[in-house]
Scaffold this active site. Structure first.
Site, PDB file in Angstrom:
ATOM      1  N   TYR A  80       0.808  -1.382  -0.021  1.00 36.20           N
ATOM      2  CA  TYR A  80       0.041  -0.045   0.142  1.00 36.20           C
ATOM      3  C   TYR A  80       0.968   1.288   0.028  1.00 36.20           C
ATOM      4  CZ  TYR A  80      -4.067  -2.978   1.038  1.00 36.20           C
ATOM      5  OH  TYR A  80      -5.049  -3.990   0.804  1.00 36.20           O
TER       6      TYR A  80
ATOM      7  N   ASP B  80     -11.512  -9.388   5.919  1.00 35.97           N
ATOM      8  CA  ASP B  80     -12.892  -9.737   5.396  1.00 35.97           C
ATOM      9  C   ASP B  80     -13.138 -11.107   5.452  1.00 35.97           C
ATOM     10  OD1 ASP B  80     -12.405  -7.049   4.801  1.00 35.97           O
ATOM     11  OD2 ASP B  80     -13.560  -7.376   3.138  1.00 35.97           O
TER      12      ASP B  80
ATOM     13  N   ASP C 298      -5.550  -6.830   5.242  1.00 36.77           N
ATOM     14  CA  ASP C 298      -6.766  -6.582   4.532  1.00 36.77           C
ATOM     15  C   ASP C 298      -7.727  -7.488   4.344  1.00 36.77           C
ATOM     16  OD1 ASP C 298      -8.602  -4.886   3.317  1.00 36.77           O
ATOM     17  OD2 ASP C 298      -7.320  -3.920   1.919  1.00 36.77           O
TER      18      ASP C 298
ATOM     19  N   ASP D 136      -1.311 -18.287   2.515  1.00 36.08           N
ATOM     20  CA  ASP D 136      -2.349 -19.288   1.764  1.00 36.08           C
ATOM     21  C   ASP D 136      -2.996 -20.231   2.682  1.00 36.08           C
ATOM     22  OD1 ASP D 136       0.073 -19.979   1.277  1.00 36.08           O
ATOM     23  OD2 ASP D 136      -0.364 -20.864  -0.642  1.00 36.08           O
TER      24      ASP D 136
ATOM     25  N   LYS E 170       4.354 -14.721   3.429  1.00 33.28           N
ATOM     26  CA  LYS E 170       4.832 -15.416   2.127  1.00 33.28           C
ATOM     27  C   LYS E 170       6.207 -15.268   2.150  1.00 33.28           C
ATOM     28  CE  LYS E 170       3.073 -17.729  -1.247  1.00 33.28           C
ATOM     29  NZ  LYS E 170       2.037 -18.784  -1.279  1.00 33.28           N
TER      30      LYS E 170
END
Ligand code: NAI
Ligand code: MG
Length: 335
Positions: free
Chosen positions: A124, A232, A228, A204, A171
């Site tokens: 970001y 959700d 982020d 993942d 990751k």
């Protein structure tokens, strides 16, 4: 005593859910003085810029803000006001408690997770450019300073809340340098907190783990983008975006906002669920040391939703945003 709070109502469902939240917070009897400021498209119209200096100054002065969602144009237009505000005020930590509510038992048991998202860098950074036609580059910035700071925030929060385990999400198998540094900083900080179990998962796999065994996890700490996305995802475990609150913390400054966005698909219809922002308002009360008032807001939400069965459409109910707020206000005032 009057408490001055910067109020950013935002757009989309923002004005509807902030109006409901302001009413509920005022029902506790606290004497708030709201300082309203437009942001995003509304601010463009009024001030010619999406994030006016007056708004930033107001939050700096009051140290606390309540914020509704602000729409970000996709693929064009101004940069996210939300991301810019976090950067301008150095709101480095986003804290999102993911908890099953008594009114929404769901399929996942009694979930009680905390998502701690690094809020100022990662993908970001807004550093994008076209290298040659047809090839673009987005820079992912990971620094030792920000990674150490977010890890320490997560451990301090865990300790203060009596939480026992923190999982760093990354990751680093692929992004060996950037996520590798994030993970290394996490491990260094973890050594200062032998009372808290520290481990890590690849992102993942983590996405699968929180769906299959969410009760096994306690606090998750993540770089910006993963935080982020998993926020959700985790919201989906406990009833959706309509109920999950959040707060953005800097040094001595905090902006309280829900995880959800401006929900243009339901904006202006008085059907959005204000619970997420009301619970963010509850976090605001706690932050101000008003624990009893925060408890009354939580109790009213439980009674109205679980016992009286009053819910908005996202939770299968028929109450409008304002009817739901009416019920909460009546509950708090009579309680
Ligand atoms: P969104 O969170 O606005 O909506 C996703 C889905 O959840 C939609 O179906 C929406 O109707 C539903 N939903 C969200 N909040 C709800 C609520 N309180 N009650 C009932 N249903 C609710 O995500 P989307 O559509 O991807 O983003 C819309 C805009 O919001 C974009 O411009 C995005 O950039 C912005 N956004 C702003 C944020 C902020 O201000 N902090 C955070 C996330 C997105
Ligand atoms: Mg988001």
């Amino acid at each position: 005593m009057t408490i001055a709070i910067t109020l950013i109502e935002g757009d989309g469902i923002g004005p509807e859910v902030t109006a409901a939240t302001v009413r509920v917070l005022e029902a506790t009897g606290v004497d708030f003085e709201w300082e309203p400021h437009p942001a995003g498209v509304a601010a463009m119209d009024e001030h010619g810029e999406p994030l006016p200096e007056a708004l930033v100054e107001s939050v700096r002065r009051n140290k606390v803000a309540l914020k509704g969602p602000v729409t970000t144009p996709v693929g064009r237009g101004f940069r996210s006001v939300n991301v810019q505000l976090r950067k301008r005020l150095d709101l480095f930590a986003a804290l999102r408690p993911i908890q099953t509510l008594p009114a929404i038992p769901g399929h996942f048991g009694n979930v009680d997770l905390v998502v701690v998202r690094e809020n100022t860098e990662g993908l970001y950074s807004g550093l994008e450019h076209e290298v040659v036609p047809g090839v673009v580059e987005s820079l992912k910035i990971i620094t030792r300073a920000a990674s150490t700071r977010i890890a320490r925030f997560a451990f301090e929060h865990a300790r203060a809340q009596g939480r026992k385990r923190i999982t760093a999400v990354h990751k680093a198998n692929i992004m060996k340098l950037s996520d590798g540094l994030f993970l290394q900083c996490f491990r260094e900080v973890a050594e200062e907190y032998p009372d808290i179990r520290a481990d890590d998962r690849i992102v993942d796999n983590m996405a699968m783990q929180v769906v299959v065994r969410p009760l096994k996890y306690d606090v998750l700490v993540l770089p910006n983008l993963y935080g982020d996305i998993l926020s959700d995802l985790c919201a989906g475990l406990v009833g959706g975006l309509g109920v999950v609150p959040g707060a953005n913390f800097g040094e001595g400054i905090a902006v309280f906002e829900a995880v959800h966005g401006s929900a243009p698909d339901i904006a202006g219809q008085n059907i959005a669920n204000p619970t997420a922002l009301i619970r963010s308002g509850g976090m605001l009360l706690e932050y101000l040391g008003l624990s009893e008032e925060a408890r009354r807001v939580r109790a009213a939400l439980d009674r109205v939703m679980a016992e009286r069965g009053i819910r908005t459409a996202d939770l299968g109910g028929t109450a409008s945003t304002s009817e739901f707020a009416d019920a909460l206000v009546a509950e708090i005032e009579s309680g």
